[in-house]
Scaffold this motif. Structure first.
Motif, short mmCIF file in Angstrom:
data_model
loop_
_atom_site.label_atom_id
_atom_site.label_comp_id
_atom_site.label_asym_id
_atom_site.label_seq_id
_atom_site.Cartn_x
_atom_site.Cartn_y
_atom_site.Cartn_z
N TRP A 1 0.80 -1.19 0.10
CA TRP A 1 0.06 0.13 0.10
C TRP A 1 1.10 1.24 0.16
O TRP A 1 0.69 2.22 -0.71
CB TRP A 1 -1.13 -0.08 1.41
N VAL A 2 1.86 1.22 0.76
CA VAL A 2 2.73 2.43 0.67
C VAL A 2 3.49 2.59 -0.73
O VAL A 2 3.43 3.88 -1.09
CB VAL A 2 4.01 2.18 1.88
N ARG A 3 3.71 1.50 -1.11
CA ARG A 3 4.17 1.84 -2.65
C ARG A 3 3.00 2.39 -3.72
O ARG A 3 3.39 2.94 -4.19
CB ARG A 3 4.82 0.34 -3.14
N ASP A 4 2.13 1.87 -3.25
CA ASP A 4 0.85 2.43 -4.11
C ASP A 4 0.60 3.71 -4.08
O ASP A 4 0.25 4.63 -4.90
CB ASP A 4 -0.58 1.54 -3.74
N ALA B 1 1.20 9.30 -6.09
CA ALA B 1 1.65 10.69 -5.80
C ALA B 1 2.54 11.12 -7.10
O ALA B 1 2.56 11.95 -7.78
CB ALA B 1 2.24 11.00 -4.64
N GLU B 2 3.48 10.03 -7.33
CA GLU B 2 4.38 10.16 -8.22
C GLU B 2 3.62 10.32 -9.83
O GLU B 2 4.20 11.04 -10.65
CB GLU B 2 5.43 9.13 -8.52
N ALA C 1 -3.12 9.85 -3.43
CA ALA C 1 -3.57 10.64 -4.46
C ALA C 1 -4.15 10.03 -5.80
O ALA C 1 -4.48 10.61 -6.81
CB ALA C 1 -2.36 11.26 -4.96
N GLY C 2 -4.66 8.81 -5.43
CA GLY C 2 -5.26 8.07 -6.62
C GLY C 2 -6.84 8.07 -6.66
O GLY C 2 -7.57 7.85 -7.61
N GLY C 3 -7.10 9.04 -6.00
CA GLY C 3 -8.69 9.69 -5.96
C GLY C 3 -9.74 8.82 -4.96
O GLY C 3 -9.40 7.62 -4.74
#
Ligand code: NA7
Length: 547
Positions: A485-488, A493-494, A522-524
């Motif tokens: 999840w942290v990677r996601d 964000a990136e 930030a994926g909505g």
């Protein structure tokens, strides 16, 4: 009445704890959680609140001009049709007093007060693994226990007062906007210095300027702002809102940001220059956060963003009469909306007043506070009052100021040393049965908050209800699910321009020493909601559940 003792819930819990659930905070989050868990699940719940009233953010942020940037008809609960029908907002953007009245109305309407302990600051929470209980300690040293602990502490509730040398010697008064005195502050005729030009500072300047003798605005990072065009809601607007509640709800719960508008599906680069200017002018005239929605790629494509940024800089130059002041205000170092975009009611116009002066801290930083005022590299500004509109230790701050210890006594501070690690923004591995409302790793501050709050509370309540139905007593995020999840969260964000703002509180950059990690998801909101629903549908995939 001693609200802290077990009492009005659903009888003595079988697990040996004082309550079934303890909730920290009685703002939008904590109040809805209480209603959901107590009145719909039948749990015994105690809400612990540091303030002397309900309201959370809206209890504390009483600074001049405090107002929500979400439109009033979207900045409220949607869970109750009756509540929606009986409450009518008076202005396009609700003032702090009106929101506080609303939240007090909710507290009475749903009989919430009997389970909220006010003036009760939580200082520590420790998970007792053998008993499967959270032991929650208050600042007065009382301890309460429950199998479930839910933090509803807000994202922007730990005030950030910068450690500027000399503050303790200042002979005047100073205030942080997020800890504003309930009795208000009289600026009449006073020499006032305001540090900070974020959303808060931009709201406060025009109002303070109305009565202050002179106001110096100390700006470190220049900021964009779009007019709010706030006004009383007309009878037609009120009727339209009443008649379109379901449509409004549908838009808010299916789009990326929880606001009652869609982002236009067109690129800023796919229209002619003339058309682009026309659309920006139209959006400027409409005002508000919706400006961001003029084109779909303002937050993903730098060239697209440049067109909006340049439009807004030109607006500043056209409003502010003194060219030198206009140049400092429009010398903005980040793409539009990569920091939380403020909206205003006469901010740039205030610099045309004789009693307002901009101080450029980039040219001459603050060196210290003296007994007389603020001393920069260039000059000393004698002041009666200093206003710190310097923001918050956002998202992680409110959690880390509580001494939270999970399994094996591990502290949350230790677990998050390099930045927040959690699964879905809802649970931290090693901290069983603790849920965080709108914490880091969830859309939280990138979404219209009440929408994010209702989604979280509903998900958590459904999870607890499902566990009880199956006789399960413990839920804990798996470390590998949290790592993914942290990677996601980082990848989301990136894929935007958001990390480009070096001084953004989204990144923790405003607090010296804080790990620089982009904190919100930030994926909505729509995508996040779908992910959470899918996890629940798959029997809480990524969580370990046990009896
Ligand atoms: P923000 O957005 O964090 O703004 C804080 C402001 O204070 C910002 O302009 C900062 O400049 C400035 N600041 C902070 N520390 C200092 C020091 N040491 N010296 C000078 N200036 C400083 O907080 P707000 O309260 O305005 O808004 C928070 C959120 O509330 C908002 O985004 C909405 O979601 C509601 P910097 O940019 O760091 O250079």
């Amino acid at each position: 009445m001693n609200h802290i003792a077990p009492g009005s819930g659903a009888g003595t819990p079988a697990h040996g704890g004082d309550f079934d659930a303890i909730v920290i905070g009685a703002g939008f989050s904590g109040m809805y959680l209480l209603h959901r868990l107590r009145d719909q699940l039948g749990l015994s719940v105690r809400v612990l609140e540091a303030a002397d009233g309900v309201g959370g953010t809206w209890h504390w942020n009483r600074y001049p001009g405090a107002r929500c940037d979400s439109e009033s008809h979207s900045y409220c609960y949607y869970f109750s049709k009756e509540l929606l029908e009986e409450w009518e907002w008076s202005e396009r953007y609700p003032t702090q007093p009106e929101i506080l009245r609303y939240l007090n109305h909710v507290a009475d309407r749903f009989d919430l007060r009997r389970d909220i302990a006010l003036n009760t600051r939580v200082s520590a929470a420790r998970f007792d693994e053998a008993a499967n209980l959270w032991q929650v300690t208050t600042a007065e040293g009382r301890t309460l226990s429950a199998p479930f602990l839910i933090t509803a502490v807000g994202c922007l509730s730990a005030a950030n007062v910068p450690k500027i040398p000399g503050l303790e010697d200042f002979a005047g008064q100073w205030y942080h906007t997020g800890e504003w005195p309930q009795e208000g502050v009289d600026f009449a005729g006073k020499r006032v210095g305001q540090i900070g030009t974020g959303s808060t500072g931009i709201q406060a300047v025009p109002v303070i300027a109305e009565t202050a003798g002179h106001l110096w605005v100390f700006q470190r990072t220049a900021n964009y702002s779009v007019p709010a065009h706030n006004a009383p809601l007309s009878p037609e607007a009120k009727r339209w809102i009443r008649e379109h509640r379901e449509d409004i709800r549908e838009v808010m719960t299916t789009n990326t940001n929880g606001h009652p508008f869609h982002i236009e599906d067109r690129s800023a680069l796919a229209v002619s220059e003339e058309e682009r200017q026309r659309l920006y002018e139209q959006a400027w005239a409409k005002g508000g956060l919706q400006f961001r929605a003029t084109f779909r790629d303002l937050l993903t494509d730098k060239a697209a963003n440049d067109t909006a940024s340049e439009f807004l800089r030109a607006k500043i130059r056209s409003i502010v009469k003194d060219p030198k002041t206009a140049a400092i205000l429009s010398n903005i170092d980040h793409p539009y909306a990569t920091k939380r975009p403020p909206i205003d009611s006469g901010y740039f116009e205030a610099f045309n007043r004789d009693n307002v002066t901009l101080v450029d801290l980039r040219a001459a930083p603050i060196e210290r506070i003296t007994p007389r005022g603020i001393k920069t590299k260039d000059a000393e500004y004698p002041l009666d009052i200093i206003v710190f509109a310097t923001g918050f230790d956002a998202l992680t701050g409110p959690l880390l100021r509580i001494d939270i210890r999970g399994r094996d006594g591990r502290t949350l501070r230790d677990a998050w040393e390099a930045g927040p690690v959690n699964y879905l923004g809802l649970q931290v591995p090693g901290f069983p049965n603790m849920f965080t409302m709108t914490g880091p790793g969830s859309p939280s501050v990138l979404c219209n908050m009440p929408v994010a709050i209702e989604q979280h509370a509903n998900w958590i309540a459904d999870c607890i209800a499902g566990m009880r139905a199956k006789g399960l007593r413990r839920i804990e995020a798996r470390p590998e699910a949290a790592q993914t999840w942290v990677r996601d969260v980082n990848a989301a964000a990136e894929s935007t321009l958001l990390p480009e703002a070096g001084s953004s509180w989204y990144l923790g950059a405003n607090v010296p020493g804080k790990p620089r990690v982009f904190m919100p998801y930030a994926g909505g909101m729509a995508q996040y909601r779908a992910i959470c629903d899918e996890v629940a549908r798959k029997d809480y995939e990524g969580f370990a559940l046990s009896a």
